[in-house]
Design an enzyme around this catalytic site. Structure first.
Site, PDB file in Angstrom:
ATOM      1  N   GLU A  14       9.656   3.097  -0.481  1.00 28.50           N
ATOM      2  CA  GLU A  14       9.935   2.474   0.820  1.00 28.50           C
ATOM      3  C   GLU A  14      11.379   2.703   1.247  1.00 28.50           C
ATOM      4  OE1 GLU A  14       8.629  -1.777   1.481  1.00 28.50           O
ATOM      5  OE2 GLU A  14       6.862  -0.487   1.516  1.00 28.50           O
TER       6      GLU A  14
ATOM      7  N   CYS B 297      -4.432  -2.054   0.454  1.00 24.37           N
ATOM      8  CA  CYS B 297      -3.391  -2.424  -0.509  1.00 24.37           C
ATOM      9  C   CYS B 297      -4.118  -2.765  -1.811  1.00 24.37           C
ATOM     10  CB  CYS B 297      -2.653  -3.645   0.027  1.00 24.37           C
ATOM     11  SG  CYS B 297      -1.491  -4.396  -1.111  1.00 24.37           S
ATOM     12  N   ASN B 298      -3.696  -2.142  -2.883  1.00 29.92           N
ATOM     13  CA  ASN B 298      -4.351  -2.424  -4.167  1.00 29.92           C
ATOM     14  C   ASN B 298      -4.066  -3.835  -4.652  1.00 29.92           C
ATOM     15  OD1 ASN B 298      -5.593   0.118  -5.735  1.00 29.92           O
ATOM     16  ND2 ASN B 298      -4.063   0.787  -4.263  1.00 29.92           N
TER      17      ASN B 298
ATOM     18  N   CYS C  89      -1.875   2.429  -5.923  1.00 31.09           N
ATOM     19  CA  CYS C  89      -0.976   1.758  -4.979  1.00 31.09           C
ATOM     20  C   CYS C  89      -0.910   2.662  -3.764  1.00 31.09           C
ATOM     21  CB  CYS C  89       0.410   1.583  -5.603  1.00 31.09           C
ATOM     22  SG  CYS C  89       1.626   0.922  -4.432  1.00 31.09           S
ATOM     23  N   THR C  90      -1.018   2.061  -2.590  1.00 34.14           N
ATOM     24  CA  THR C  90      -1.115   2.897  -1.385  1.00 34.14           C
ATOM     25  C   THR C  90       0.223   3.552  -1.009  1.00 34.14           C
ATOM     26  OG1 THR C  90      -0.936   0.859  -0.081  1.00 34.14           O
ATOM     27  CG2 THR C  90      -3.129   1.748  -0.442  1.00 34.14           C
ATOM     28  N   HIS C  91       1.284   3.220  -1.719  1.00 36.13           N
ATOM     29  CA  HIS C  91       2.563   3.909  -1.500  1.00 36.13           C
ATOM     30  C   HIS C  91       2.603   5.273  -2.207  1.00 36.13           C
ATOM     31  CE1 HIS C  91       4.022  -0.012  -0.240  1.00 36.13           C
ATOM     32  NE2 HIS C  91       5.196   0.499   0.055  1.00 36.13           N
TER      33      HIS C  91
ATOM     34  N   ASP D  76      -1.979  -4.085   4.964  1.00 38.95           N
ATOM     35  CA  ASP D  76      -1.269  -3.867   3.703  1.00 38.95           C
ATOM     36  C   ASP D  76      -0.102  -4.852   3.655  1.00 38.95           C
ATOM     37  OD1 ASP D  76      -0.274  -2.521   1.327  1.00 38.95           O
ATOM     38  OD2 ASP D  76       1.187  -1.493   2.574  1.00 38.95           O
ATOM     39  N   SER D  77       0.532  -4.941   2.513  1.00 44.55           N
ATOM     40  CA  SER D  77       1.718  -5.791   2.399  1.00 44.55           C
ATOM     41  C   SER D  77       2.856  -5.237   3.267  1.00 44.55           C
ATOM     42  CB  SER D  77       2.179  -5.820   0.948  1.00 44.55           C
ATOM     43  OG  SER D  77       2.444  -4.506   0.510  1.00 44.55           O
TER      44      SER D  77
ATOM     45  N   TYR E 175       3.871  -7.614  -2.284  1.00 43.94           N
ATOM     46  CA  TYR E 175       2.764  -8.419  -2.808  1.00 43.94           C
ATOM     47  C   TYR E 175       2.657  -8.254  -4.326  1.00 43.94           C
ATOM     48  CZ  TYR E 175       0.562  -9.574   1.739  1.00 43.94           C
ATOM     49  OH  TYR E 175       0.273 -10.065   2.980  1.00 43.94           O
ATOM     50  N   GLY E 176       3.056  -7.091  -4.796  1.00 41.13           N
ATOM     51  CA  GLY E 176       2.916  -6.783  -6.221  1.00 41.13           C
ATOM     52  C   GLY E 176       3.634  -7.760  -7.133  1.00 41.13           C
TER      53      GLY E 176
END
Ligand code: DGL
Length: 267
Positions: free
Chosen positions: A153, A73-74, A185-187, A10-11, A42-43
């Protein structure tokens, strides 16, 4: 059967939500996790930059004997999945988008589906394109929600400030009358409860379990699952800070130690 690890990247640390779901669903599997904390978010990056970073990481994971790679990561899945597949064909590569698209297209008919994610994910139009291809009766409403990943985050969730930002985004007209919302989004699994409490009764779709189930099926088909029960876990990030270290425990739901490795420096 293969004892080699599954590579996940992932980022940053958001992909640990996917890694955790994989650990629960596939408890015998060793994992190497790579979070590119040096280059996140990355977004906000260009498609080319995301492709370059992602391929470098995928090469690193392949060279560390991973038997498969999951792009957790999307943003990277939307920008770099086909690029990685084109360049690495010796092991299977999986993204987090296709399992969701397949899940939704089987479950919903004639419905309005909302998608929230980073700028990179939403501007790529990947969910809209793939969902419309699979199920033509669906109306797709996508919304960029760029503040959410950095907010999470930094530890802002389940509190007033996060609820205010979330409400602000979800009140957007584009998302009026949706029947389901994809957390692209994986967050976002960490703010799932806040999102659910905003709505009365729409489905909020979290990718983690759906992706883990998909990986289990695919690796089983390829006879790549590990039968022995002595998994090893490596958690690597490209730039270490105490704050990442703290948040990583929350994303993975247990205490883990992060090792720093700047794979860009060694070249
Ligand atoms: N985890 C990333 C994703 O799923 C978002 C964070 C970033 O922008 O780097 O899209």
């Amino acid at each position: 059967m293969s004892k080699n690890p599954i590579g996940i990247f992932d980022s940053g640390i958001g992909g640990l939500t996917i890694a955790h779901a994989i650990k629960i669903k596939l408890p015998n599997e060793s994992l190497i996790y790579f979070g590119d904390t040096k280059h996140l978010p990355y977004g906000e990056k260009s498609e080319q930059a995301i492709k370059d970073y992602s391929l470098k990481i995928a090469d690193f994971l392949k060279n560390n004997n991973c038997k498969a790679i999951i792009i957790a990561c999307n943003s990277a899945s939307s920008a770099a999945y086909y690029h990685i597949k084109k360049n690495i064909n010796s092991i299977p590569i999986y993204n987090v988008i296709d399992p969701i698209v397949s899940f939704i297209s089987k479950k919903y008919f004639n419905k309005k589906i909302g998608v929230i994610g980073t700028k990179a994910t939403i501007q790529s139009g990947v969910y809209k394109r793939k969902l419309s291809e699979k199920e033509t009766t669906l109306e797709i409403a996508s919304l960029e929600t760029p503040l959410l990943a950095p907010m999470i985050e930094e530890g802002f969730f389940n509190q007033e400030i996060s609820s205010t930002i979330i409400k602000n985004y979800l009140n957007d007209k584009k998302l009026d009358k949706i029947d389901a919302l994809v957390l692209a989004c994986t967050h976002y699994p960490l703010i799932q409860n806040e999102i659910k409490s905003f709505y009365n009764k729409i489905d909020v779709i979290d990718a983690s379990e759906i992706v883990a189930e998909h990986i289990k099926k695919e690796l089983s088909k390829l006879k790549l699952l590990n039968q022995a029960n002595n998994p090893k876990f490596n958690f690597i990030i490209s730039n270490f800070t105490e704050s990442f270290s703290k948040s990583a425990n929350i994303f993975f739901k247990e205490n883990i130690s992060l090792e720093e490795k700047d794979i860009w420096k060694s070249n």
